[in-house]
Design a protein around this motif. Structure first.
Motif, PDB file in Angstrom:
ATOM      1  N   LYS A 186     -10.329 -17.193 -12.208  1.00 52.03           N
ATOM      2  CA  LYS A 186     -10.288 -16.061 -11.284  1.00 52.03           C
ATOM      3  C   LYS A 186     -11.436 -16.132 -10.277  1.00 52.03           C
ATOM      4  O   LYS A 186     -11.251 -15.856  -9.093  1.00 52.03           O
ATOM      5  N   ALA A 187     -12.621 -16.520 -10.754  1.00 49.45           N
ATOM      6  CA  ALA A 187     -13.780 -16.637  -9.870  1.00 49.45           C
ATOM      7  C   ALA A 187     -13.561 -17.739  -8.831  1.00 49.45           C
ATOM      8  O   ALA A 187     -13.900 -17.573  -7.658  1.00 49.45           O
ATOM      9  N   ALA A 188     -12.982 -18.869  -9.263  1.00 41.84           N
ATOM     10  CA  ALA A 188     -12.712 -19.973  -8.334  1.00 41.84           C
ATOM     11  C   ALA A 188     -11.684 -19.561  -7.280  1.00 41.84           C
ATOM     12  O   ALA A 188     -11.830 -19.891  -6.097  1.00 41.84           O
ATOM     13  N   ILE A 189     -10.680 -18.813  -7.690  1.00 40.13           N
ATOM     14  CA  ILE A 189      -9.671 -18.326  -6.750  1.00 40.13           C
ATOM     15  C   ILE A 189     -10.325 -17.397  -5.725  1.00 40.13           C
ATOM     16  O   ILE A 189     -10.114 -17.536  -4.516  1.00 40.13           O
ATOM     17  N   ARG A 190     -11.142 -16.459  -6.204  1.00 36.99           N
ATOM     18  CA  ARG A 190     -11.818 -15.522  -5.291  1.00 36.99           C
ATOM     19  C   ARG A 190     -12.743 -16.260  -4.321  1.00 36.99           C
ATOM     20  O   ARG A 190     -12.781 -15.947  -3.133  1.00 36.99           O
ATOM     21  N   ALA A 191     -13.485 -17.241  -4.834  1.00 37.17           N
ATOM     22  CA  ALA A 191     -14.419 -17.983  -3.985  1.00 37.17           C
ATOM     23  C   ALA A 191     -13.682 -18.783  -2.919  1.00 37.17           C
ATOM     24  O   ALA A 191     -14.098 -18.814  -1.752  1.00 37.17           O
ATOM     25  N   CYS A 192     -12.580 -19.422  -3.290  1.00 47.71           N
ATOM     26  CA  CYS A 192     -11.798 -20.192  -2.309  1.00 47.71           C
ATOM     27  C   CYS A 192     -11.201 -19.260  -1.258  1.00 47.71           C
ATOM     28  O   CYS A 192     -11.235 -19.568  -0.060  1.00 47.71           O
ATOM     29  N   ARG A 193     -10.677 -18.134  -1.684  1.00 50.23           N
ATOM     30  CA  ARG A 193     -10.123 -17.172  -0.724  1.00 50.23           C
ATOM     31  C   ARG A 193     -11.208 -16.670   0.231  1.00 50.23           C
ATOM     32  O   ARG A 193     -10.972 -16.542   1.429  1.00 50.23           O
ATOM     33  N   ALA A 194     -12.390 -16.396  -0.304  1.00 51.89           N
ATOM     34  CA  ALA A 194     -13.496 -15.921   0.533  1.00 51.89           C
ATOM     35  C   ALA A 194     -13.902 -16.988   1.543  1.00 51.89           C
ATOM     36  O   ALA A 194     -14.183 -16.679   2.702  1.00 51.89           O
ATOM     37  N   ALA A 195     -13.914 -18.242   1.121  1.00 52.34           N
ATOM     38  CA  ALA A 195     -14.261 -19.331   2.048  1.00 52.34           C
ATOM     39  C   ALA A 195     -13.197 -19.480   3.128  1.00 52.34           C
ATOM     40  O   ALA A 195     -13.522 -19.684   4.303  1.00 52.34           O
ATOM     41  N   LEU A 196     -11.951 -19.362   2.755  1.00 48.40           N
ATOM     42  CA  LEU A 196     -10.877 -19.465   3.740  1.00 48.40           C
ATOM     43  C   LEU A 196     -10.911 -18.305   4.733  1.00 48.40           C
ATOM     44  O   LEU A 196     -10.547 -18.470   5.893  1.00 48.40           O
ATOM     45  N   ALA A 197     -11.381 -17.157   4.279  1.00 57.36           N
ATOM     46  CA  ALA A 197     -11.489 -15.995   5.163  1.00 57.36           C
ATOM     47  C   ALA A 197     -12.766 -16.032   6.000  1.00 57.36           C
ATOM     48  O   ALA A 197     -12.938 -15.219   6.905  1.00 57.36           O
ATOM     49  N   GLY A 198     -13.655 -16.964   5.685  1.00 55.78           N
ATOM     50  CA  GLY A 198     -14.900 -17.064   6.431  1.00 55.78           C
ATOM     51  C   GLY A 198     -16.013 -16.184   5.896  1.00 55.78           C
ATOM     52  O   GLY A 198     -17.062 -16.050   6.534  1.00 55.78           O
ATOM     53  N   ASP A 199     -15.812 -15.588   4.728  1.00 56.42           N
ATOM     54  CA  ASP A 199     -16.829 -14.711   4.147  1.00 56.42           C
ATOM     55  C   ASP A 199     -17.955 -15.481   3.463  1.00 56.42           C
ATOM     56  O   ASP A 199     -19.063 -14.969   3.339  1.00 56.42           O
ATOM     57  N   VAL A 200     -17.655 -16.675   2.965  1.00 55.37           N
ATOM     58  CA  VAL A 200     -18.666 -17.561   2.377  1.00 55.37           C
ATOM     59  C   VAL A 200     -18.423 -18.960   2.921  1.00 55.37           C
ATOM     60  O   VAL A 200     -17.340 -19.249   3.440  1.00 55.37           O
ATOM     61  N   ASP A 201     -19.411 -19.836   2.769  1.00 60.74           N
ATOM     62  CA  ASP A 201     -19.212 -21.197   3.263  1.00 60.74           C
ATOM     63  C   ASP A 201     -18.473 -22.050   2.219  1.00 60.74           C
ATOM     64  O   ASP A 201     -18.328 -21.651   1.060  1.00 60.74           O
ATOM     65  N   ALA A 202     -18.016 -23.198   2.654  1.00 57.02           N
ATOM     66  CA  ALA A 202     -17.234 -24.093   1.790  1.00 57.02           C
ATOM     67  C   ALA A 202     -18.035 -24.552   0.583  1.00 57.02           C
ATOM     68  O   ALA A 202     -17.493 -24.704  -0.514  1.00 57.02           O
ATOM     69  N   GLU A 203     -19.339 -24.758   0.754  1.00 54.88           N
ATOM     70  CA  GLU A 203     -20.162 -25.257  -0.350  1.00 54.88           C
ATOM     71  C   GLU A 203     -20.345 -24.202  -1.450  1.00 54.88           C
ATOM     72  O   GLU A 203     -20.481 -24.556  -2.620  1.00 54.88           O
TER      73      GLU A 203
END
Length: 94
Positions: free
Chosen positions: A43-60
């Motif tokens: 669930k955390a990995a899904i949230r992090a990937c979604r946030a990166a795709l939305a531009g809320d966090v960086d890819a790293e």
């Protein structure tokens, strides 16, 4: 850019010891969405990937969370790793 490439690709084991390389946030997101299960790490990995795709966090940042998921599930290929099936096999001498 939608693909959001990682600085260093993530390599994971799939199937019966076959490696797969994930080069972008999209690759990691698709992999974790397709993963069978519902663990907190997934669930955390899904949230992090979604946030990166939305531009809320960086890819790293997303990469780090995905790596934690893959490590917990014992599918992360660390440098110099050998396939799990081959790694557990004992050599047979006749």
């Amino acid at each position: 850019m939608f693909a959001k490439p990682f600085e260093k690709p993530i390599r994971v084991w799939v199937g019966l010891g076959f490696p797969r390389q994930l080069n972008t946030v999209v690759d990691a997101y698709q992999f974790v969405i397709d993963w069978c299960g519902n663990s907190p790490e997934q669930k955390a990995a899904i949230r992090a990937c979604r946030a990166a795709l939305a531009g809320d966090v960086d890819a790293e940042t997303a990469r780090g969370v995905f790596v934690a998921f893959a490590r917990k599930k014992d599918i992360l290929i660390e440098d110099g790793a050998i396939p799990p099936i081959l790694g557990s096999a004992q050599p047979k001498h006749v």
